[in-house]
Scaffold this motif. Sequence first.
Motif, mmCIF file in Angstrom:
data_model
loop_
_atom_site.group_PDB
_atom_site.id
_atom_site.type_symbol
_atom_site.label_atom_id
_atom_site.label_comp_id
_atom_site.label_asym_id
_atom_site.label_seq_id
_atom_site.Cartn_x
_atom_site.Cartn_y
_atom_site.Cartn_z
ATOM 1 N N HIS A 28 0.821 -1.210 0.000
ATOM 2 C CA HIS A 28 0.000 0.000 0.000
ATOM 3 C C HIS A 28 0.852 1.255 0.000
ATOM 4 O O HIS A 28 2.031 1.244 0.378
ATOM 5 C CB HIS A 28 -0.931 0.003 1.219
ATOM 6 N N THR B 136 -7.111 -7.808 -2.190
ATOM 7 C CA THR B 136 -6.549 -6.867 -1.231
ATOM 8 C C THR B 136 -6.775 -7.288 0.208
ATOM 9 O O THR B 136 -7.753 -7.973 0.533
ATOM 10 C CB THR B 136 -7.150 -5.459 -1.437
ATOM 11 N N CYS C 99 -4.854 -0.441 2.124
ATOM 12 C CA CYS C 99 -4.697 -1.388 1.019
ATOM 13 C C CYS C 99 -5.888 -1.330 0.066
ATOM 14 O O CYS C 99 -5.715 -1.379 -1.159
ATOM 15 C CB CYS C 99 -4.543 -2.809 1.553
ATOM 16 N N THR D 256 -5.460 1.613 -2.175
ATOM 17 C CA THR D 256 -4.405 1.396 -3.171
ATOM 18 C C THR D 256 -4.892 0.459 -4.267
ATOM 19 O O THR D 256 -4.696 0.718 -5.460
ATOM 20 C CB THR D 256 -3.143 0.829 -2.498
ATOM 21 N N ALA D 257 -5.530 -0.636 -3.877
ATOM 22 C CA ALA D 257 -6.044 -1.596 -4.854
ATOM 23 C C ALA D 257 -7.138 -0.984 -5.716
ATOM 24 O O ALA D 257 -7.219 -1.246 -6.923
ATOM 25 C CB ALA D 257 -6.577 -2.832 -4.125
ATOM 26 N N CYS E 19 -2.724 -6.653 -3.021
ATOM 27 C CA CYS E 19 -2.284 -5.488 -2.257
ATOM 28 C C CYS E 19 -2.224 -5.863 -0.784
ATOM 29 O O CYS E 19 -3.234 -6.259 -0.194
ATOM 30 C CB CYS E 19 -3.216 -4.306 -2.472
#
Length: 223
Positions: free
Chosen positions: A9, A53, A59, A62-63, A151
């Motif tokens: 992340h 994720t 996370c 980010t994913a 992730c």
Amino acid sequence: MPTVLFLRHGLTAKTGPVLTGWTPGVPLDERGAAQARTVGARLAGLRLDAVVTSPLERCVQTAQAVLDARREPGGLHVEERFGEVRYGDWTGRELKELAEEPLWKVVQAHPSAVVFPGPDGEPLASAQLRAVRAVREWNERLGPDAVYAVCSHGDIIKALVADALGLHLDQFQRIQVDPASLTVVRYTELRPFLVRLNDRGEDLSGLVPANQGDGDAPVGGGA
């Protein structure tokens, strides 16, 4: 031969000075959001059969950025076993303070023996085992030609790399995984291959070989 792109992340306001662990409500900060968008753009042209994720917010964000950058976004798969190590009573404490604890030296030199303190504390070896099992099950679910992203978190990805390299968990502190970096492992019937580690570059054309081969390592290193 599934190819797995392990993505750490992006940065949060607590990344670095604080051991965040499973602390709820820790989103990406502006730096981390920018990192996530950059990674999403890097992966936009690469076929991904799934984006999986950790359930933790940093996370998931980010994913989601990886999915948002794609022409056909698809769904996000949340996998509990890719969640952060459960650090127990260490969660939320500053690293400079934890470095004074007797357990810190064990974490550095003999992490396979570590059980984090408190009722929610987890052995590092158990965290590695759950993550490895999750990878194997996702590999089986998605099939031998799958390319997918996961992730997760620094210590989890380091533990997965140690497993892929056949290293004892006590060696995993020799591995570095930066925020928003990509680490790529190709899994074959014979052995995993570490394709990239802690990668923050641009060119992803060599991640999935044109000829998948049979899992044998080329003598001399190959071309």
